[in-house]
Structures are given as C-alpha cells and as structure tokens.
Design a protein around this motif. Structure first.
Motif, PDB file in Angstrom:
ATOM      1  N   PRO A 105      29.204   0.302  -7.292  1.00  0.00           N
ATOM      2  CA  PRO A 105      30.032   1.432  -6.855  1.00  0.00           C
ATOM      3  C   PRO A 105      31.127   1.030  -5.883  1.00  0.00           C
ATOM      4  CG  PRO A 105      27.839   1.528  -5.860  1.00  0.00           C
ATOM      5  CD  PRO A 105      27.797   0.458  -6.899  1.00  0.00           C
ATOM      6  N   THR A 106      30.930  -0.087  -5.178  1.00  0.00           N
ATOM      7  CA  THR A 106      31.961  -0.565  -4.260  1.00  0.00           C
ATOM      8  C   THR A 106      33.146  -1.183  -4.995  1.00  0.00           C
ATOM      9  OG1 THR A 106      30.516  -2.505  -4.014  1.00  0.00           O
ATOM     10  CG2 THR A 106      30.545  -0.928  -2.219  1.00  0.00           C
ATOM     11  N   SER A 159      42.795  -0.857   5.698  1.00  0.00           N
ATOM     12  CA  SER A 159      42.579  -2.264   5.338  1.00  0.00           C
ATOM     13  C   SER A 159      41.102  -2.550   5.109  1.00  0.00           C
ATOM     14  CB  SER A 159      43.130  -3.175   6.437  1.00  0.00           C
ATOM     15  OG  SER A 159      42.375  -3.068   7.631  1.00  0.00           O
ATOM     16  N   LEU A 160      40.228  -1.874   5.846  1.00  0.00           N
ATOM     17  CA  LEU A 160      38.789  -2.036   5.646  1.00  0.00           C
ATOM     18  C   LEU A 160      38.407  -1.603   4.237  1.00  0.00           C
ATOM     19  CD1 LEU A 160      36.402  -2.919   7.529  1.00  0.00           C
ATOM     20  CD2 LEU A 160      35.995  -0.481   7.925  1.00  0.00           C
ATOM     21  N   MET A 161      38.960  -0.477   3.802  1.00  0.00           N
ATOM     22  CA  MET A 161      38.689   0.034   2.463  1.00  0.00           C
ATOM     23  C   MET A 161      39.226  -0.913   1.396  1.00  0.00           C
ATOM     24  SD  MET A 161      40.364   3.432   0.723  1.00  0.00           S
ATOM     25  CE  MET A 161      41.995   2.671   0.757  1.00  0.00           C
ATOM     26  N   VAL A 162      40.476  -1.337   1.549  1.00  0.00           N
ATOM     27  CA  VAL A 162      41.127  -2.164   0.524  1.00  0.00           C
ATOM     28  C   VAL A 162      40.459  -3.529   0.422  1.00  0.00           C
ATOM     29  CG1 VAL A 162      43.279  -3.328  -0.082  1.00  0.00           C
ATOM     30  CG2 VAL A 162      43.325  -0.963   0.706  1.00  0.00           C
ATOM     31  N   ARG A 163      40.045  -4.101   1.552  1.00  0.00           N
ATOM     32  CA  ARG A 163      39.417  -5.424   1.531  1.00  0.00           C
ATOM     33  C   ARG A 163      38.126  -5.388   0.712  1.00  0.00           C
ATOM     34  NH1 ARG A 163      39.165  -5.930   6.441  1.00  0.00           N
ATOM     35  NH2 ARG A 163      40.892  -7.352   6.870  1.00  0.00           N
ATOM     36  N   LEU A 164      37.275  -4.405   0.989  1.00  0.00           N
ATOM     37  CA  LEU A 164      36.012  -4.305   0.264  1.00  0.00           C
ATOM     38  C   LEU A 164      36.253  -4.020  -1.213  1.00  0.00           C
ATOM     39  CD1 LEU A 164      32.900  -4.141   0.236  1.00  0.00           C
ATOM     40  CD2 LEU A 164      33.131  -1.712   0.819  1.00  0.00           C
ATOM     41  N   PHE A 165      37.091  -3.040  -1.490  1.00  0.00           N
ATOM     42  CA  PHE A 165      37.378  -2.658  -2.873  1.00  0.00           C
ATOM     43  C   PHE A 165      37.974  -3.814  -3.661  1.00  0.00           C
ATOM     44  CE2 PHE A 165      41.028  -1.180  -5.507  1.00  0.00           C
ATOM     45  CZ  PHE A 165      40.303  -0.763  -6.613  1.00  0.00           C
ATOM     46  N   GLY A 166      38.965  -4.490  -3.085  1.00  0.00           N
ATOM     47  CA  GLY A 166      39.647  -5.554  -3.804  1.00  0.00           C
ATOM     48  C   GLY A 166      38.751  -6.727  -4.129  1.00  0.00           C
ATOM     49  N   ASN A 167      37.926  -7.139  -3.177  1.00  0.00           N
ATOM     50  CA  ASN A 167      37.069  -8.298  -3.405  1.00  0.00           C
ATOM     51  C   ASN A 167      35.972  -8.011  -4.419  1.00  0.00           C
ATOM     52  OD1 ASN A 167      37.730 -10.709  -1.505  1.00  0.00           O
ATOM     53  ND2 ASN A 167      37.958  -8.924  -0.209  1.00  0.00           N
ATOM     54  N   VAL A 168      35.331  -6.863  -4.322  1.00  0.00           N
ATOM     55  CA  VAL A 168      34.258  -6.540  -5.268  1.00  0.00           C
ATOM     56  C   VAL A 168      34.830  -6.292  -6.648  1.00  0.00           C
ATOM     57  CG1 VAL A 168      32.400  -4.924  -5.813  1.00  0.00           C
ATOM     58  CG2 VAL A 168      32.793  -5.613  -3.443  1.00  0.00           C
ATOM     59  N   MET A 169      35.906  -5.535  -6.740  1.00  0.00           N
ATOM     60  CA  MET A 169      36.520  -5.227  -8.027  1.00  0.00           C
ATOM     61  C   MET A 169      37.005  -6.486  -8.726  1.00  0.00           C
ATOM     62  SD  MET A 169      39.788  -4.983  -9.503  1.00  0.00           S
ATOM     63  CE  MET A 169      40.873  -4.703  -8.104  1.00  0.00           C
ATOM     64  N   ILE A 196      27.134 -12.986  -6.380  1.00  0.00           N
ATOM     65  CA  ILE A 196      26.039 -12.591  -5.487  1.00  0.00           C
ATOM     66  C   ILE A 196      26.342 -13.035  -4.061  1.00  0.00           C
ATOM     67  CG2 ILE A 196      23.620 -13.033  -4.921  1.00  0.00           C
ATOM     68  CD1 ILE A 196      23.059 -13.150  -7.933  1.00  0.00           C
ATOM     69  N   MET A 197      26.786 -14.280  -3.931  1.00  0.00           N
ATOM     70  CA  MET A 197      27.113 -14.786  -2.598  1.00  0.00           C
ATOM     71  C   MET A 197      28.267 -14.000  -1.986  1.00  0.00           C
ATOM     72  SD  MET A 197      28.329 -18.600  -1.435  1.00  0.00           S
ATOM     73  CE  MET A 197      29.985 -18.324  -2.076  1.00  0.00           C
ATOM     74  N   LEU A 198      29.306 -13.745  -2.780  1.00  0.00           N
ATOM     75  CA  LEU A 198      30.454 -13.008  -2.266  1.00  0.00           C
ATOM     76  C   LEU A 198      30.085 -11.574  -1.915  1.00  0.00           C
ATOM     77  CD1 LEU A 198      33.329 -14.281  -4.600  1.00  0.00           C
ATOM     78  CD2 LEU A 198      32.875 -14.898  -2.226  1.00  0.00           C
ATOM     79  N   GLY A 199      29.170 -10.978  -2.698  1.00  0.00           N
ATOM     80  CA  GLY A 199      28.740  -9.621  -2.390  1.00  0.00           C
ATOM     81  C   GLY A 199      28.063  -9.533  -1.036  1.00  0.00           C
ATOM     82  N   LEU A 200      27.216 -10.523  -0.737  1.00  0.00           N
ATOM     83  CA  LEU A 200      26.552 -10.556   0.569  1.00  0.00           C
ATOM     84  C   LEU A 200      27.564 -10.833   1.684  1.00  0.00           C
ATOM     85  CD1 LEU A 200      23.329 -12.549  -0.388  1.00  0.00           C
ATOM     86  CD2 LEU A 200      23.518 -10.093   0.059  1.00  0.00           C
ATOM     87  N   VAL A 201      28.512 -11.726   1.412  1.00  0.00           N
ATOM     88  CA  VAL A 201      29.529 -12.046   2.420  1.00  0.00           C
ATOM     89  C   VAL A 201      30.388 -10.817   2.721  1.00  0.00           C
ATOM     90  CG1 VAL A 201      31.636 -13.383   2.853  1.00  0.00           C
ATOM     91  CG2 VAL A 201      29.598 -14.506   1.933  1.00  0.00           C
ATOM     92  N   GLN A 202      30.771 -10.079   1.668  1.00  0.00           N
ATOM     93  CA  GLN A 202      31.597  -8.890   1.875  1.00  0.00           C
ATOM     94  C   GLN A 202      30.839  -7.816   2.649  1.00  0.00           C
ATOM     95  OE1 GLN A 202      34.826  -8.563   1.383  1.00  0.00           O
ATOM     96  NE2 GLN A 202      34.775 -10.708   0.719  1.00  0.00           N
ATOM     97  N   ALA A 203      29.543  -7.670   2.393  1.00  0.00           N
ATOM     98  CA  ALA A 203      28.732  -6.719   3.158  1.00  0.00           C
ATOM     99  C   ALA A 203      28.697  -7.131   4.622  1.00  0.00           C
ATOM    100  CB  ALA A 203      27.313  -6.653   2.584  1.00  0.00           C
ATOM    101  N   TYR A 204      28.560  -8.418   4.867  1.00  0.00           N
ATOM    102  CA  TYR A 204      28.521  -8.925   6.241  1.00  0.00           C
ATOM    103  C   TYR A 204      29.861  -8.709   6.941  1.00  0.00           C
ATOM    104  CZ  TYR A 204      28.190 -12.259  10.094  1.00  0.00           C
ATOM    105  OH  TYR A 204      28.208 -12.840  11.342  1.00  0.00           O
ATOM    106  N   ILE A 205      30.956  -9.040   6.260  1.00  0.00           N
ATOM    107  CA  ILE A 205      32.282  -8.903   6.871  1.00  0.00           C
ATOM    108  C   ILE A 205      32.582  -7.439   7.186  1.00  0.00           C
ATOM    109  CG2 ILE A 205      34.763  -9.115   6.431  1.00  0.00           C
ATOM    110  CD1 ILE A 205      34.151 -11.665   4.874  1.00  0.00           C
TER     111      ILE A 205
END
Length: 223
Positions: A103-104, A159-169, A195-204
């Motif tokens: 969903p992210t 920017s918080l929204m766009v960073r998460l959306f852009g990386n996961v998408m 998987i690694m990037l998903g965890l990193v994005q959650a952390y960031i």
C-alpha cells in the motif's frame, strides 16, 4: 504490469466512500498486526519466554533509537513511532507476497502517514510549549522568518510522503518489469533487495518523523 501508481483499483463502495485495493490491504495489515500484538502480549510474565523476550528486545531497541535521536526519554513517543515503524515495515514487505501490492507504493498511503506525522509534530510541539509558545516559535529567530518556517513545515511533510512513495513504488515497478521481460526466477535477487530497501525505508521514515517531533518539542525544553 501495474497501472499508474497515481491511481488505484476501486474494489467496492461503502456508501459514497470508494474502497481501493491499497485501503483494503492496509486494513488487512492493521488487522494482522492487532491480532499478533494481542497474542504476543496477552500473557506477559516476569520471567519472559522466547516470544516475550523477542518482543522486549524489539521495544527496547526502538526506544533506544528514539532516545539516540531526541537525546532524552523516548517513552512518550514510543507508542506512536514504534507503531509507525512496525506498520511501515510490514506494509513495505507486503508487496513481496504473490498477488499483493504494497500500500505504500500507492500515493494515498504515504500521504496519510505523512499527515499523521504532520499532526503529531504539532501535537507534541503544543504539548511541550503551550499553544502560544508553539505558535510564537514559528517567528524565530526573526518575525520575517514566519512565512519560511510555515513553508518549511509543509514542504518537509510533502518530501516525507514523496520519498516513501517513490522508493517503494520504483522497487515494485522494477521487479514487475523484470518479471515481464525475463521470467519468474530471475527477479529473486531483486526481491531480496526490495526486502532490504523496504526495511530501510521504514527506518528512514520513522527516524525523520522522530527528528521532526523531537525538534518541535525540544526547543521548549531547551528554552
């Protein structure tokens, strides 16, 4: 391949409200997390078993990370930020499951999470400063900075929204493209990377939320 990440498949309507696939996936993730949390915490003991020990380790680790960022007791922020991190990690990784889209990776979920952080920043800021003191902080160090400080609040949430959306998408898009061109088994290393990037994005995302909230509440304590 996926459709546009700026649009979502409408599954059904609840009255006038359209329920999209990301919304339904988000509800399912929340239901699973609530059920798991209830099962893990329903029989807490002074001598923890293996499951409770893992839970306590996770809570202690998240609390320690919060305290490292804000440099003070992180317990008041733990329920919000701990829940935010666990939800984000689960949501980001849900796209690995066959037939499921994270969903992210759709714009509305990162927008909603960024809005939660935006409201939390002002809530904790007002709680620390008082309403008048918090509003006055936007005019610091000079009154001329008021428009820029207000604009900063809006742009950093965006920017918080766009960073998460852009990386996961983008991660989901690359895997879908490789599956289409190369077949099923070739993208497995890319899925491990996702998987690694998903965890990193959650952390960031969680760390940035901690920084924003800590900055809003911290200046009152410093002053």
């Amino acid at each position: 391949m996926q459709g546009s990440p700026l649009s979502s498949t409408i599954l059904f309507h609840l009255g006038p409200v359209a329920i999209s696939r990301p919304v339904l996936t988000t509800w399912a993730i929340m239901a699973v997390l609530v059920a798991v949390s209830w099962l893990v915490t329903r029989r807490l003991q002074l001598r923890p078993g293996r499951g409770q020990a893992v839970l306590e380790l996770a809570v202690t680790g998240i609390s320690g990370q919060i305290e490292e960022v804000i440099r003070r007791d992180g317990r008041p922020l733990l329920p919000l930020l701990g829940t935010l991190f666990i939800f984000l990690a689960t949501a980001n990784l849900s796209g690995v499951l066959p037939g499921t889209e994270a969903p992210t990776g759709r714009l509305e979920t990162p927008a909603a999470l960024a809005l939660v952080v935006f409201c939390a920043v002002h809530y904790f800021g007002i709680r620390a400063h008082g309403l008048g003191g918090y509003l006055a902080s936007f005019a610091e160090p000079k009154l001329i900075m008021l428009p820029l400080n207000i604009l900063s609040e809006i742009t950093r949430t965006f920017s918080l929204m766009v960073r998460l959306f852009g990386n996961v998408m983008s991660g989901e898009f690359v895997i879908a493209l490789v599956v289409t061109l190369a077949g099923l088994f070739v993208p497995i290393p890319l899925m491990a990377l996702e998987i690694m990037l998903g965890l990193v994005q959650a952390y960031i995302f969680t760390v940035l939320a901690t920084v924003f909230i800590g900055a809003a509440a911290g200046s009152a304590e410093a002053g």
